[in-house]
Design a protein around this motif. Structure first.
Motif, PDB file in Angstrom:
ATOM      1  N   PRO A  13       0.822  -1.218   0.000  1.00  0.00           N
ATOM      2  CA  PRO A  13       0.000   0.000   0.000  1.00  0.00           C
ATOM      3  C   PRO A  13       0.852   1.262   0.000  1.00  0.00           C
ATOM      4  O   PRO A  13       1.843   1.348   0.713  1.00  0.00           O
ATOM      5  N   SER A  14       0.466   2.231  -0.810  1.00  0.00           N
ATOM      6  CA  SER A  14       1.132   3.545  -0.881  1.00  0.00           C
ATOM      7  C   SER A  14       2.591   3.452  -1.275  1.00  0.00           C
ATOM      8  O   SER A  14       3.361   4.387  -1.059  1.00  0.00           O
TER       9      SER A  14
ATOM     10  N   SER B  31       7.960  -4.898  -4.673  1.00  0.00           N
ATOM     11  CA  SER B  31       7.483  -3.696  -3.988  1.00  0.00           C
ATOM     12  C   SER B  31       7.668  -3.808  -2.476  1.00  0.00           C
ATOM     13  O   SER B  31       8.055  -2.842  -1.817  1.00  0.00           O
ATOM     14  N   TRP B  32       7.400  -4.982  -1.920  1.00  0.00           N
ATOM     15  CA  TRP B  32       7.585  -5.183  -0.477  1.00  0.00           C
ATOM     16  C   TRP B  32       9.060  -5.196  -0.117  1.00  0.00           C
ATOM     17  O   TRP B  32       9.475  -4.615   0.894  1.00  0.00           O
ATOM     18  N   MET B  33       9.869  -5.865  -0.943  1.00  0.00           N
ATOM     19  CA  MET B  33      11.299  -5.934  -0.668  1.00  0.00           C
ATOM     20  C   MET B  33      11.944  -4.548  -0.735  1.00  0.00           C
ATOM     21  O   MET B  33      12.797  -4.199   0.085  1.00  0.00           O
ATOM     22  N   LYS B  34      11.497  -3.757  -1.704  1.00  0.00           N
ATOM     23  CA  LYS B  34      12.035  -2.399  -1.820  1.00  0.00           C
ATOM     24  C   LYS B  34      11.712  -1.570  -0.583  1.00  0.00           C
ATOM     25  O   LYS B  34      12.546  -0.778  -0.117  1.00  0.00           O
ATOM     26  N   SER B  35      10.510  -1.760  -0.019  1.00  0.00           N
ATOM     27  CA  SER B  35      10.076  -0.945   1.114  1.00  0.00           C
ATOM     28  C   SER B  35      10.889  -1.213   2.375  1.00  0.00           C
ATOM     29  O   SER B  35      10.888  -0.397   3.297  1.00  0.00           O
TER      30      SER B  35
ATOM     31  N   SER C  23      -3.159   3.362   9.910  1.00  0.00           N
ATOM     32  CA  SER C  23      -4.114   3.280   8.800  1.00  0.00           C
ATOM     33  C   SER C  23      -4.356   1.826   8.434  1.00  0.00           C
ATOM     34  O   SER C  23      -3.530   0.955   8.701  1.00  0.00           O
ATOM     35  N   PHE C  24      -5.501   1.585   7.825  1.00  0.00           N
ATOM     36  CA  PHE C  24      -5.905   0.232   7.459  1.00  0.00           C
ATOM     37  C   PHE C  24      -6.222   0.176   5.973  1.00  0.00           C
ATOM     38  O   PHE C  24      -6.830   1.094   5.415  1.00  0.00           O
ATOM     39  N   ASP C  25      -5.811  -0.899   5.349  1.00  0.00           N
ATOM     40  CA  ASP C  25      -6.106  -1.117   3.946  1.00  0.00           C
ATOM     41  C   ASP C  25      -6.457  -2.592   3.780  1.00  0.00           C
ATOM     42  O   ASP C  25      -5.969  -3.428   4.555  1.00  0.00           O
ATOM     43  N   GLY C  26      -7.295  -2.904   2.812  1.00  0.00           N
ATOM     44  CA  GLY C  26      -7.695  -4.300   2.669  1.00  0.00           C
ATOM     45  C   GLY C  26      -7.884  -4.711   1.231  1.00  0.00           C
ATOM     46  O   GLY C  26      -8.115  -3.883   0.346  1.00  0.00           O
TER      47      GLY C  26
END
Length: 441
Positions: free
Chosen positions: A122-123, A139-143, A200-203
């Motif tokens: 997210p974001s 994307s997750w690894m980059k974050s 914050s929440f995202d789903g």
């Protein structure tokens, strides 16, 4: 309200109780064994390497594969990998343990055992084209600042490359371990501190379940999703037995004090019809529940998110006091064991766990270079939900929920005592019952 909606709401309520973490993490560091640069690695050998590096839950059932002998060491490992979702693509009853390992398979398997979500972070900003097969993982690894060669993922990798990748992502580095130990020692001396958090929440929606909702309920759910869910919270903790919290959930504001074992609560802004008559009847707006806080304050501070999960959560130091981490948690009780002692939410935890498939957690934390105390952190918790949980006939409305919490820490040892405001001293006293809930952030 439908059971599926109740479960979803319960998960969000539980997530709101998950607060800021302290750095009491001492994860194991895997020992790397030097291998010849050109020696190739099979998938089966890599399966064993993963099993040695990360603690995976035992598989409840056993699967049979045409190319893995039953009862062998490898069959047990394959069962655990399959249960962890790392071998979901093996629809032909073959896992090809003798095939050479490719770069795409290595990063996908590591991501799967860590529990990295299949959806885009997210974001986040994209690292690879959205059509690229590894775009979500990247994307997750980059974050969390993972350095990986995303080009030519079809290449065969060597044992040395594979071991280096496992050491990078599935072990806590020695410099990170040292920094964690220093920070943990420093935190033992803290008498008080302040935190400010934005949550914050995202789903990810379960479209099949949404399509089966009545039109009015679906509209209500979609409007809620458009508005988004967020919480702003601030808290002051003062040892040995007091704290103050203020929480703004958009349409609800809550103030709370804990003094000794007594809890004082006041609602500020609330939606029409929300206010409990017990609060409405209080002249001061405050209510008190005597002897309702059964937890040790030190335990609350130390176990907000106790990530001392050996072979489950792994840390790396990026320099200048910054730590990044990734890992999987198998149950909510592991994520925050102190909650198990809170009778008011014990049932929520037990009910929610039946609907959880896996929990992935990652984050970045910055420590003050001299004191080694936390300055700020950004943490994401991704809870994958069972679409057809055993305890509900209705499907869950969300497949996955992501909780993002950005926190700032300040005012260490600046508060000697937390005093009640005069209005709270005149609070209406309520009887202590199992139904009283406490909202700590």
């Amino acid at each position: 309200m439908k059971k599926g909606k109740v479960v979803t709401a319960g998960m969000i309520s539980l997530a709101m109780l998950i607060g800021t973490p302290t750095l009491n993490v001492l994860a194991a560091e895997s020992a790397a064994v030097a291998q010849p640069q050109g020696e190739t690695l099979t998938r089966g050998e890599f399966f064993k390497m993963l099993d040695q590096a990360i603690d995976l839950p035992k598989a409840k059932g056993k699967n049979t594969y045409k190319d893995v002998p039953q009862g062998s060491e490898l069959s047990e490992i394959v069962n655990k990998l399959q249960a962890a979702g790392a071998l979901q693509g093996s629809n032909d009853d073959m896992v090809r343990p003798d095939s050479e390992l490719k770069a795409s398979e290595a990063i996908a398997l590591i991501s799967s055992v860590l529990g990295v979500p299949s959806a885009f972070v997210p974001s986040g900003s994209p690292l690879l084209d959205s059509k690229h097969g590894a775009s979500n993982i990247a994307s997750w690894m980059k974050s969390v600042k993972v350095d990986y060669n995303w080009n030519d993922l079809d290449r065969t990798i060597t044992k040395q490359e594979a071991q280096a990748l496992v050491k990078q992502l599935l072990s806590t580095s020695s410099d990170a371990r040292k920094l964690l130990e220093e920070s943990w020692k420093a935190q033992q001396q803290i008498k008080s501190f302040r935190v400010q958090s934005d949550i914050s929440f995202d789903g990810v929606e379960n479209q099949d379940a949404l399509n089966k909702l009545p039109a009015n309920e679906r509209k209500e759910f979609e409007e809620m999703r458009k508005k988004g869910s967020s919480i702003k919270a601030e808290a002051v903790y003062a040892m040995p037995d007091s704290m103050y919290t203020k929480t703004d959930m958009g349409n609800i504001e809550i103030e709370q004090y804990v003094i000794g074992k007594d809890i004082y609560t006041k609602y500020g802004k609330v939606p029409e019809g929300f206010m409990d008559n017990r609060f409405a009847d209080s002249p001061s707006g405050w209510v008190k529940v005597k002897d309702a806080f059964s937890l040790d304050m030190k335990a609350i501070i130390e176990q907000r998110i106790p990530l001392q999960q050996e072979r489950k959560v792994f840390y790396r130091s990026t320099g200048e006091g910054q730590l990044v981490f990734q890992g999987r948690i198998d149950t909510l009780s592991e994520l925050a064991p102190v909650m198990r002692d809170m009778q008011a939410i014990r049932g929520v935890i037990e009910g929610a766990e039946k609907n959880i498939g896996s929990i992935y957690i990652q984050g970045i934390m910055n420590l003050e270079p001299k004191t080694k105390l936390p300055i700020d952190s950004s943490i994401q918790i991704v809870i994958s939900l069972n679409e057809n949980a055993a305890d509900t006939k209705e499907k869950m409305l969300l497949k996955q929920m992501t909780i993002t919490q950005n926190t700032k820490y300040s005012d260490y040892n600046a508060t000697k005592k937390i005093d009640l405001p005069e209005a709270a001293k005149n609070a209406k006293e309520l009887p202590a019952t199992g139904g009283n809930t406490v909202s700590f952030h």
